[in-house]
Design an enzyme around this catalytic site. Structure first.
Site, mmCIF file in Angstrom:
data_model
loop_
_atom_site.group_PDB
_atom_site.id
_atom_site.type_symbol
_atom_site.label_atom_id
_atom_site.label_comp_id
_atom_site.label_asym_id
_atom_site.label_seq_id
_atom_site.Cartn_x
_atom_site.Cartn_y
_atom_site.Cartn_z
ATOM 1 N N LYS A 1 -13.110 18.421 -0.804
ATOM 2 C CA LYS A 1 -12.244 17.251 -0.680
ATOM 3 C C LYS A 1 -11.293 17.141 -1.863
ATOM 4 C CE LYS A 1 -15.495 14.121 -2.970
ATOM 5 N NZ LYS A 1 -16.205 12.826 -2.911
ATOM 6 N N TYR B 1 6.354 8.287 -29.350
ATOM 7 C CA TYR B 1 6.515 6.866 -29.025
ATOM 8 C C TYR B 1 5.582 6.011 -29.869
ATOM 9 C CZ TYR B 1 9.313 7.776 -24.822
ATOM 10 O OH TYR B 1 10.299 8.138 -23.953
#
Length: 353
Positions: free
Chosen positions: A34, A249
């Site tokens: 999956k 940042y």
């Protein structure tokens, strides 16, 4: 390049052999592929495993249809409750549905293969134990369906010696005893296979998932397993940095000395969680370096100290050992398969034997 995820098929095979050694002969393997095989690539992994296992398991019907369209012939079990309007796909593509709710009986087309899914304590999907008698009644009412299996899912098997596993197991055995004994019976996820092999949990089949990709489901290592991926990129820019310079940042990292900074063209849009900022290392030409500054959408920086590397030099982001997904998971207080499933589809996958 931006980055490439290398998937080693032989290591998947090695991990499957570790499963085989635990379960012994006669127990079927229902490989869980999956969510793009936990980020490794559903179709390529299924193609590799199709002559080595007896079943595949997926989360959603759309995944199962993709496997059929790719030529996969093995039986496929879908975990989700069949979405309204998609019930016909199960019969049309010879896919096995999970009956996890009593309302599903009336919606499936005649002749659909299905497994009964009981919730014995996970409290996610599944029919509750007190509805076992109603389930039997539904089976008689909807006798046009093909009932081929029965299963449950353990909530606590990712760690050894959890009493809740035995509580669930006993609940399931009581339920299973009320149903036809020819139903394919399965309970084991990866943790149960490796941690509860002495508890009579294997029944007819097991559902190996994350263990196939080389990771333990919990915090305790399973030494037999080998992670199957290496994630590589390269340096796209090198620049001098001075002591005291602030990087990224928020200017959250300050250079401790004069040195060199390397920029790598991967970021959180590729699957490197922003929460890993300053918490992982990469390997360049056999030496590891600290990632520094805030991870941005498309780039990360590493402190190269006084080492000078050429632009284009290969960088290893993930591999077995100290650079593994397990180490990233520890830093994020999560599990390795959250790391691998988060690696973006835009990251190229390359498959090796």
């Amino acid at each position: 390049m931006s980055s490439t995820l290398y998937v080693n098929f032989s290591k998947i095979g090695h991990n499957l052999e570790a499963v085989n050694a635990k379960i012994g002969p006669g127990v079927q393997r229902m490989a869980v592929v999956k969510d793009e095989a936990y980020g490794h690539g559903m179709i390529p992994v299924a193609e590799y495993l199709q002559d080595k296992v007896e079943w595949f398991c997926v989360a959603r019907i759309d995944e199962a249809v993709k496997l059929r369209e790719a030529g996969i012939k093995l039986p496929i079990l879908v975990f989700e409750i069949p979405p309204p309007g998609k019930e016909k796909l199960f019969k049309e593509h010879n896919i096995t549905a999970s009956i996890s709710d009593l309302s599903v009986f009336e919606r499936l087309e005649a002749g659909t293969d299905c497994h009964l899914h009981f919730d014995t304590g996970m409290f996610r999907l599944g029919i509750l134990p007190e509805d076992a008698e109603s389930t039997l009644e539904k089976m008689h009412t909807y006798s046009h369906l093909n009932y081929t299996g029965i299963y449950t899912h353990f909530a606590n098997s990712d760690e050894a010696n959890q009493p809740r596993v035995e509580v669930q197991l006993e609940s399931f055995k009581e339920i299973q005893s009320q149903f036809p004994q020819n139903l394919l019976t399965h309970t084991c996820n990866s943790g149960a296979i490796f941690y509860y092999d002495d508890k009579d949990v294997f029944f007819d089949a097991v559902r190996p998932g994350v263990c196939l990709y080389g990771y333990a489901p919990g915090s305790v290592e399973i030494p037999e397993l080998k992670p199957v991926v290496e994630w590589k990129s390269d340096l796209v820019q090198i620049k001098k940095i001075k002591k005291g310079d602030l990087v990224g940042y928020g200017s959250r990292w300050q250079a401790p000395e004069n040195g060199w900074l390397g920029i790598i063209s991967v970021g959180y849009s590729d699957g490197i969680f922003r929460g890993l900022s300053g918490k992982f290392r990469v390997e360049i030409e056999g030496k590891t370096y600290q990632q520094v500054g805030t991870i941005s959408m498309d780039y990360v920086a590493v402190y190269l100290e006084n080492d000078i590397h050429e632009v284009g030099t290969e960088v290893t982001l993930l591999k077995n050992g100290e650079l593994s997904a397990k180490e990233w998971a520890k830093e994020l207080n999560t599990i390795p398969y959250e790391i691998t499933t988060a690696i973006s589809p835009k990251v190229k996958r390359v498959y090796r034997d």
